[in-house]
Design an enzyme around this catalytic site. Structure first.
Site, PDB file in Angstrom:
ATOM      1  N   GLU A 122       0.847  -1.197   0.000  1.00 38.29           N
ATOM      2  CA  GLU A 122       0.000   0.000   0.000  1.00 38.29           C
ATOM      3  C   GLU A 122       0.879   1.243   0.000  1.00 38.29           C
ATOM      4  O   GLU A 122       1.892   1.288   0.716  1.00 38.29           O
ATOM      5  CB  GLU A 122      -0.843  -0.037   1.294  1.00 38.29           C
ATOM      6  CG  GLU A 122      -1.811   1.076   1.498  1.00 38.29           C
ATOM      7  CD  GLU A 122      -2.509   0.967   2.856  1.00 38.29           C
ATOM      8  OE1 GLU A 122      -1.836   0.635   3.875  1.00 38.29           O
ATOM      9  OE2 GLU A 122      -3.718   1.215   2.913  1.00 38.29           O
ATOM     10  N   HIS A 165       2.465   4.598   0.978  1.00 34.77           N
ATOM     11  CA  HIS A 165       2.663   5.251   2.278  1.00 34.77           C
ATOM     12  C   HIS A 165       3.293   6.610   2.091  1.00 34.77           C
ATOM     13  O   HIS A 165       4.271   6.975   2.767  1.00 34.77           O
ATOM     14  CB  HIS A 165       3.514   4.376   3.207  1.00 34.77           C
ATOM     15  CG  HIS A 165       2.710   3.335   3.922  1.00 34.77           C
ATOM     16  ND1 HIS A 165       2.312   2.169   3.305  1.00 34.77           N
ATOM     17  CD2 HIS A 165       2.208   3.272   5.182  1.00 34.77           C
ATOM     18  CE1 HIS A 165       1.603   1.440   4.168  1.00 34.77           C
ATOM     19  NE2 HIS A 165       1.525   2.088   5.317  1.00 34.77           N
ATOM     20  N   ASP A 184       3.466  -1.810   6.013  1.00 25.24           N
ATOM     21  CA  ASP A 184       2.593  -2.586   6.915  1.00 25.24           C
ATOM     22  C   ASP A 184       3.107  -4.020   7.103  1.00 25.24           C
ATOM     23  O   ASP A 184       3.041  -4.578   8.205  1.00 25.24           O
ATOM     24  CB  ASP A 184       1.160  -2.628   6.378  1.00 25.24           C
ATOM     25  CG  ASP A 184       0.485  -1.257   6.420  1.00 25.24           C
ATOM     26  OD1 ASP A 184       1.095  -0.304   6.927  1.00 25.24           O
ATOM     27  OD2 ASP A 184      -0.652  -1.156   5.920  1.00 25.24           O
ATOM     28  N   HIS A 209      -2.105  -3.748   9.203  1.00 25.73           N
ATOM     29  CA  HIS A 209      -2.863  -3.018   8.169  1.00 25.73           C
ATOM     30  C   HIS A 209      -4.309  -2.913   8.630  1.00 25.73           C
ATOM     31  O   HIS A 209      -5.000  -3.936   8.756  1.00 25.73           O
ATOM     32  CB  HIS A 209      -2.735  -3.776   6.832  1.00 25.73           C
ATOM     33  CG  HIS A 209      -3.547  -3.234   5.705  1.00 25.73           C
ATOM     34  ND1 HIS A 209      -3.398  -1.955   5.217  1.00 25.73           N
ATOM     35  CD2 HIS A 209      -4.520  -3.817   4.942  1.00 25.73           C
ATOM     36  CE1 HIS A 209      -4.233  -1.776   4.194  1.00 25.73           C
ATOM     37  NE2 HIS A 209      -4.926  -2.886   4.022  1.00 25.73           N
ATOM     38  N   GLU A 215      -7.204  -2.317   7.593  1.00 21.13           N
ATOM     39  CA  GLU A 215      -8.349  -2.883   6.886  1.00 21.13           C
ATOM     40  C   GLU A 215      -8.412  -4.412   6.946  1.00 21.13           C
ATOM     41  O   GLU A 215      -9.419  -5.014   6.566  1.00 21.13           O
ATOM     42  CB  GLU A 215      -8.325  -2.432   5.412  1.00 21.13           C
ATOM     43  CG  GLU A 215      -8.573  -0.940   5.210  1.00 21.13           C
ATOM     44  CD  GLU A 215      -7.314  -0.086   5.337  1.00 21.13           C
ATOM     45  OE1 GLU A 215      -6.318  -0.544   5.958  1.00 21.13           O
ATOM     46  OE2 GLU A 215      -7.322   1.039   4.812  1.00 21.13           O
ATOM     47  N   HIS A 248      -2.082   6.794   9.028  1.00 20.37           N
ATOM     48  CA  HIS A 248      -1.508   6.189   7.815  1.00 20.37           C
ATOM     49  C   HIS A 248      -0.392   7.069   7.245  1.00 20.37           C
ATOM     50  O   HIS A 248      -0.645   8.178   6.786  1.00 20.37           O
ATOM     51  CB  HIS A 248      -2.594   5.968   6.766  1.00 20.37           C
ATOM     52  CG  HIS A 248      -2.060   5.397   5.499  1.00 20.37           C
ATOM     53  ND1 HIS A 248      -1.647   4.083   5.402  1.00 20.37           N
ATOM     54  CD2 HIS A 248      -1.801   5.963   4.309  1.00 20.37           C
ATOM     55  CE1 HIS A 248      -1.184   3.873   4.185  1.00 20.37           C
ATOM     56  NE2 HIS A 248      -1.256   4.992   3.501  1.00 20.37           N
ATOM     57  N   GLU A 269       3.917   5.077  12.006  1.00 24.05           N
ATOM     58  CA  GLU A 269       4.626   4.203  11.061  1.00 24.05           C
ATOM     59  C   GLU A 269       5.984   4.777  10.667  1.00 24.05           C
ATOM     60  O   GLU A 269       6.961   4.030  10.517  1.00 24.05           O
ATOM     61  CB  GLU A 269       3.769   3.982   9.806  1.00 24.05           C
ATOM     62  CG  GLU A 269       2.528   3.153  10.090  1.00 24.05           C
ATOM     63  CD  GLU A 269       1.669   2.943   8.854  1.00 24.05           C
ATOM     64  OE1 GLU A 269       1.172   1.821   8.688  1.00 24.05           O
ATOM     65  OE2 GLU A 269       1.493   3.894   8.061  1.00 24.05           O
TER      66      GLU A 269
HETATM   67 ZN    ZN Z   1       0.483   1.457   6.984  1.00 27.89          ZN
HETATM   68 MN    MN Z   2      -2.252  -0.046   5.844  1.00 26.03          MN
END
Ligand code: ZN
Ligand code: MN
Length: 257
Positions: A31, A33, A42, A117, A119, A173, A178
């Site tokens: 994904e 970032h 992630d 992650h 989701e 996010h 992170e």
């Molecule tokens: Zn992430």
């Molecule tokens: Mn994620």
């Protein structure tokens, strides 16, 4: 001590499982970032969080689920963004279910998903539930846990690391959490000169399909990483892995073998 399954030989792995080692399955994503971090944040962070936790409790870390469920606009920028590469929910569920059944086949009785992650969570839950349902009575001594590592960052640590206010884990996010962890664990993969220092994204309190791309900030990040530091990352890794270790020890300690 080697904790990562894919780095062990099969005999050492079997011995550890036979001794009752829990298996922790990292669940990540590919994904975007933002412009300052790579696509596998992630997956990398869930694996390292699981690794740190495994060191503390004598667990094995399974090879990670590298892809995850579709990125959502309100927690990951959205699945329309370039680079973001996701699986359908039924497939995430099926992978989670299959992995639970595989580790049980190997002899494991205590399995935990370490989610990185946002989701993924409900699909991991569904996979675990279907695996246990399929096992029926044969799975009576099996226990599966689901943990998202950020849920183990306590209020006191949040207050310390976010002195100007905390916007919530969904908006983290590509933000301080992170980015700090990446600065601590993999600084060579972060480019702080590319951080877009913008106020937290203002997203509606509903979802709409197809997505309206203009709702996602151009950077792809939902909050600013400008305040991220390696020291914050060290504290986050320490706090979350200690918290997860405690929860896993207490839940899996209840199993009679
Ligand atoms: Zn992430
Ligand atoms: Mn994620």
């Amino acid at each position: 001590m080697a904790v990562y399954m894919e780095e062990l030989d099969a005999f050492s792995y079997a011995q550890k499982i036979g001794e009752g080692a829990p298996v922790l399955i990292p669940a990540g994503s590919i994904e975007q970032h933002g412009p300052h971090m790579p696509l596998h944040v992630d997956t990398l962070l869930s694996r390292r969080m699981a690794g740190e936790t495994a060191q503390r409790i004598g667990a094995i870390v399974a090879a990670p689920m590298a892809y995850g469920y579709k990125s959502q606009q309100r927690s990951g920028g959205g699945n329309h963004l370039p680079g973001t590469t996701s699986l359908d929910g039924a497939l995430v569920t099926e992978i989670a279910k299959t992995l639970v059944l595989e580790f049980i086949r190997h002899g494991a009785r205590a399995i935990g998903f370490v989610n990185g992650h946002f989701e993924n969570y409900q699909f991991l839950y569904e996979g675990a539930d279907l695996a246990l349902r399929e096992l029926g009575c044969a799975g009576e001594d099996v226990r599966v846990m689901l943990l998202s590592y950020w849920d183990f960052v306590d209020e006191a640590t949040i207050g310390r690391l976010y002195p100007n206010g905390f916007t919530g884990w969904d908006l983290e996010h590509g933000g301080v959490l992170e980015t700090s962890l990446m600065l601590h664990l993999h600084p060579e993969q972060v480019d702080m000169t590319k951080v877009v220092d913008a106020p937290p994204a203002e997203l509606p309190n509903y979802d709409v399909l197809p997505v309206r791309p203009e709702l996602t900030p151009d950077s792809g990040c939902l909050s600013s990483a400008a305040e991220a530091t390696a020291e914050k990352g060290r504290i986050l890794l320490e706090t979350a892995s200690a918290g997860m270790s405690e929860a896993i020890t207490s839940e899996f300690g209840l199993i009679s073998r």
